[in-house]
Design a protein around this motif. Structure first.
Motif, PDB file in Angstrom:
ATOM      1  N   PRO A 262      21.904  56.576  42.264  1.00 34.99           N
ATOM      2  CA  PRO A 262      22.328  55.542  42.759  1.00 34.99           C
ATOM      3  C   PRO A 262      24.011  55.511  42.908  1.00 34.99           C
ATOM      4  O   PRO A 262      24.492  55.061  43.748  1.00 34.99           O
ATOM      5  CB  PRO A 262      21.900  54.365  41.848  1.00 34.99           C
ATOM      6  N   LEU A 263      24.625  56.377  42.028  1.00 35.41           N
ATOM      7  CA  LEU A 263      25.984  56.207  42.109  1.00 35.41           C
ATOM      8  C   LEU A 263      26.361  57.009  43.398  1.00 35.41           C
ATOM      9  O   LEU A 263      27.294  56.621  44.261  1.00 35.41           O
ATOM     10  CB  LEU A 263      26.538  56.859  40.946  1.00 35.41           C
TER      11      LEU A 263
ATOM     12  N   ILE B 152      27.292  52.388  50.236  1.00 40.58           N
ATOM     13  CA  ILE B 152      27.690  51.069  49.958  1.00 40.58           C
ATOM     14  C   ILE B 152      28.925  50.749  49.730  1.00 40.58           C
ATOM     15  O   ILE B 152      29.448  49.659  50.034  1.00 40.58           O
ATOM     16  CB  ILE B 152      26.624  50.768  48.609  1.00 40.58           C
ATOM     17  N   VAL B 153      29.744  51.568  48.991  1.00 36.17           N
ATOM     18  CA  VAL B 153      31.120  51.462  48.897  1.00 36.17           C
ATOM     19  C   VAL B 153      31.840  51.442  50.192  1.00 36.17           C
ATOM     20  O   VAL B 153      33.016  50.726  50.334  1.00 36.17           O
ATOM     21  CB  VAL B 153      31.645  52.170  47.696  1.00 36.17           C
ATOM     22  N   PRO B 154      31.819  52.533  51.038  1.00 34.93           N
ATOM     23  CA  PRO B 154      32.644  52.747  52.131  1.00 34.93           C
ATOM     24  C   PRO B 154      33.052  51.361  53.092  1.00 34.93           C
ATOM     25  O   PRO B 154      34.175  51.220  53.317  1.00 34.93           O
ATOM     26  CB  PRO B 154      32.120  53.605  53.052  1.00 34.93           C
ATOM     27  N   PRO B 155      32.012  50.456  53.299  1.00 37.31           N
ATOM     28  CA  PRO B 155      32.389  48.963  53.996  1.00 37.31           C
ATOM     29  C   PRO B 155      33.617  48.277  53.327  1.00 37.31           C
ATOM     30  O   PRO B 155      34.450  47.604  54.076  1.00 37.31           O
ATOM     31  CB  PRO B 155      30.852  48.278  54.148  1.00 37.31           C
ATOM     32  N   GLN B 156      33.527  48.429  51.881  1.00 36.28           N
ATOM     33  CA  GLN B 156      34.465  47.707  51.125  1.00 36.28           C
ATOM     34  C   GLN B 156      35.878  48.246  51.252  1.00 36.28           C
ATOM     35  O   GLN B 156      36.882  47.452  51.704  1.00 36.28           O
ATOM     36  CB  GLN B 156      34.205  47.680  49.671  1.00 36.28           C
ATOM     37  N   VAL B 157      35.957  49.515  51.363  1.00 40.70           N
ATOM     38  CA  VAL B 157      37.212  50.537  51.616  1.00 40.70           C
ATOM     39  C   VAL B 157      37.635  50.105  53.355  1.00 40.70           C
ATOM     40  O   VAL B 157      38.589  49.922  53.407  1.00 40.70           O
ATOM     41  CB  VAL B 157      37.133  51.738  51.434  1.00 40.70           C
TER      42      VAL B 157
ATOM     43  N   THR C 192      41.610  51.522  34.485  1.00 38.59           N
ATOM     44  CA  THR C 192      41.863  51.988  36.076  1.00 38.59           C
ATOM     45  C   THR C 192      40.306  52.090  36.326  1.00 38.59           C
ATOM     46  O   THR C 192      40.084  52.310  37.382  1.00 38.59           O
ATOM     47  CB  THR C 192      42.330  53.450  35.857  1.00 38.59           C
ATOM     48  N   HIS C 193      39.268  52.383  35.394  1.00 41.10           N
ATOM     49  CA  HIS C 193      37.714  52.598  35.616  1.00 41.10           C
ATOM     50  C   HIS C 193      37.801  53.799  36.452  1.00 41.10           C
ATOM     51  O   HIS C 193      36.667  54.138  37.452  1.00 41.10           O
ATOM     52  CB  HIS C 193      37.288  51.512  36.576  1.00 41.10           C
ATOM     53  N   ALA C 194      38.785  54.669  36.530  1.00 44.09           N
ATOM     54  CA  ALA C 194      38.741  55.863  37.285  1.00 44.09           C
ATOM     55  C   ALA C 194      38.234  57.229  36.475  1.00 44.09           C
ATOM     56  O   ALA C 194      38.199  58.395  36.961  1.00 44.09           O
ATOM     57  CB  ALA C 194      40.080  56.289  37.769  1.00 44.09           C
ATOM     58  N   LEU C 195      37.838  56.947  35.214  1.00 43.32           N
ATOM     59  CA  LEU C 195      37.158  57.914  34.285  1.00 43.32           C
ATOM     60  C   LEU C 195      38.299  58.524  33.765  1.00 43.32           C
ATOM     61  O   LEU C 195      38.562  58.796  32.459  1.00 43.32           O
ATOM     62  CB  LEU C 195      36.188  58.901  35.124  1.00 43.32           C
TER      63      LEU C 195
ATOM     64  N   LEU D 236      30.934  50.396  41.109  1.00 38.12           N
ATOM     65  CA  LEU D 236      29.868  51.165  40.374  1.00 38.12           C
ATOM     66  C   LEU D 236      30.494  52.010  39.191  1.00 38.12           C
ATOM     67  O   LEU D 236      29.760  53.062  38.695  1.00 38.12           O
ATOM     68  CB  LEU D 236      29.401  51.959  41.461  1.00 38.12           C
ATOM     69  N   TRP D 237      31.672  51.719  38.878  1.00 42.60           N
ATOM     70  CA  TRP D 237      32.265  52.709  37.730  1.00 42.60           C
ATOM     71  C   TRP D 237      31.488  52.461  36.453  1.00 42.60           C
ATOM     72  O   TRP D 237      31.399  53.501  35.778  1.00 42.60           O
ATOM     73  CB  TRP D 237      33.695  52.196  37.325  1.00 42.60           C
ATOM     74  N   PHE D 238      30.727  51.391  36.250  1.00 46.07           N
ATOM     75  CA  PHE D 238      29.663  51.281  35.308  1.00 46.07           C
ATOM     76  C   PHE D 238      28.693  52.438  34.909  1.00 46.07           C
ATOM     77  O   PHE D 238      28.503  52.599  33.930  1.00 46.07           O
ATOM     78  CB  PHE D 238      28.916  49.970  35.477  1.00 46.07           C
TER      79      PHE D 238
END
Length: 389
Positions: A88-89, A96-101, A201-204, A138-140
């Protein structure tokens, strides 16, 4: 015994996440899009929720891991974690994420074309925020995957050695009213030492405060559920005391934020109160949920299955709506209401007609492949990926 209260908490906390992300559109904090008018006072209820929203999710995830390992070998557990978290990530980062950007780049005039001029040719160039590739909300998932892989040997040991000293100590602590409040001290240390040096940062990579803080809470969830009824009886019996502690803790935090001048002493005091406040609300929520929410119905079965896809979809829907509303001359209530109902409604339509009914689409959003007409308690997947027996 199955704990329906954990199912309810999972659904409730992730529903709060939608309200929270809509709220981010209106407060002065950094976010992907902003309304044309900001409302600073809206931050106060969001600060309250911030104290326990993510911590309790990781505690619940640790509890869910206990149930998953009770039915699986270590190898089967790891294989399922990779399948249910990494796939799913990957789908989320690709689609899913690209429209946000995209909408963020439009709002800042960094891009001016239509979406298919942005995706895929530009959507994966560089890492966000300088570039466009990101996992955003989705960083979770990668954090939970890493925690599961790191801790599974310890969890297997605890599972197979139930009389070990750690679980005996946890049971003793859980037997008294405030015994489990000893667990706030690692949280205090993280808040006072790691948080100022490693901002979230949730960037890992380099996100040391979040990594260490959340893996600790994940571990706490596993050991608390391991002592079973000792823990649940305590939080149920003392839930009103914990509620009072939470009210006092957050009130003191407000006093520190609004009245006291910043100094090293005040900072360490704030860190201690933060840890106390967070843990008080976690214990309160578990206590009241165990007392009043430990029952099932058809809505819960449906909601349990939908939580994971909703989590994956919701922020993209919110930001899309926000882009078209941000410059309208509407008030806070109108925009907030439309964004909340729109996020829930559109996510529900996509889930029901675009995900739930299609067995080859379901795994892409963390669901089991079999098509469900009415999800039973044994079949529903969990956003925290627990499998209660």
């Amino acid at each position: 015994m199955r704990r329906h209260d954990l199912d309810w908490l999972r659904v409730i906390v992730f529903s709060i996440l939608i309200f929270y992300h809509v709220g981010m559109f209106f407060v002065p904090w950094d976010y992907h899009l902003k309304n044309n008018i900001l409302y600073p006072n809206l931050k106060w209820p969001m600060l309250f929720v911030n104290q326990w929203r993510l911590p309790i999710l990781f505690v619940i995830s640790g509890m869910g891991t206990y149930y998953a390992l009770s039915k699986k070998s270590g190898f089967s557990f790891i294989k399922e974690r990779i399948w249910r978290l990494f796939l799913p990530l990957l789908v989320g980062m690709l689609f899913i994420v690209p429209p946000q950007v995209y909408f963020e780049r439009l709002s800042t005039l960094e891009f001016t074309g239509n979406y298919f001029e942005f995706w895929p040719s530009k959507a994966f160039l560089g890492s966000y925020p300088e570039g466009n590739l990101s996992w955003h909300h989705l960083w979770f998932l990668p954090y939970l995957l890493i925690f599961s892989l790191i801790l599974v040997p310890i969890f297997l040991y605890l599972k197979n050695h139930k009389e070990n000293r750690l679980l005996k100590l946890t049971e003793r602590l859980a037997s008294s009213t405030f015994g489990l409040f000893w667990l706030i001290f690692p949280l205090f240390i993280y808040n006072s030492i790691l948080a100022p040096n490693y901002p979230s940062t949730h960037a890992l990579v380099g996100d040391w405060f979040n990594l260490i803080n959340y893996i600790t809470l994940f571990f706490f969830g596993f050991i608390l559920i391991s002592v079973k009824e000792t823990f649940w009886k305590t939080v149920m019996h003392h839930r009103k005391i914990y509620l009072l502690c939470g009210i006092l803790g957050f009130s003191f935090l407000l006093l520190i934020w609004l009245v006291f001048e910043r100094s090293p002493l005040i900072y360490y005091m704030e860190s201690l109160v933060r840890a106390f406040n967070t843990w008080s609300w976690i214990m309160t929520i578990f206590g009241f949920a165990a007392s009043y929410l430990n029952g099932r119905n058809a809505f819960l079965s449906y909601a349990n299955e939908s939580v994971y896809p909703f989590y994956i979809l919701h922020q993209t829907v919110t930001i899309t709506l926000g882009y078209y509303l941000m410059n309208l001359d509407w008030g806070l209530l109108s925009k907030f209401t439309l964004m909340v109902f729109g996020t829930f409604g559109i996510s529900l339509l996509i889930y029901e007609y675009g995900i739930r009914r299609w067995k080859f689409i379901r795994p892409l959003f963390g669901l089991k492949q079999n098509k469900l007409t009415a999800a039973s308690d044994e079949e529903v997947p969990k956003i925290c990926l627990s499998e209660q027996s």
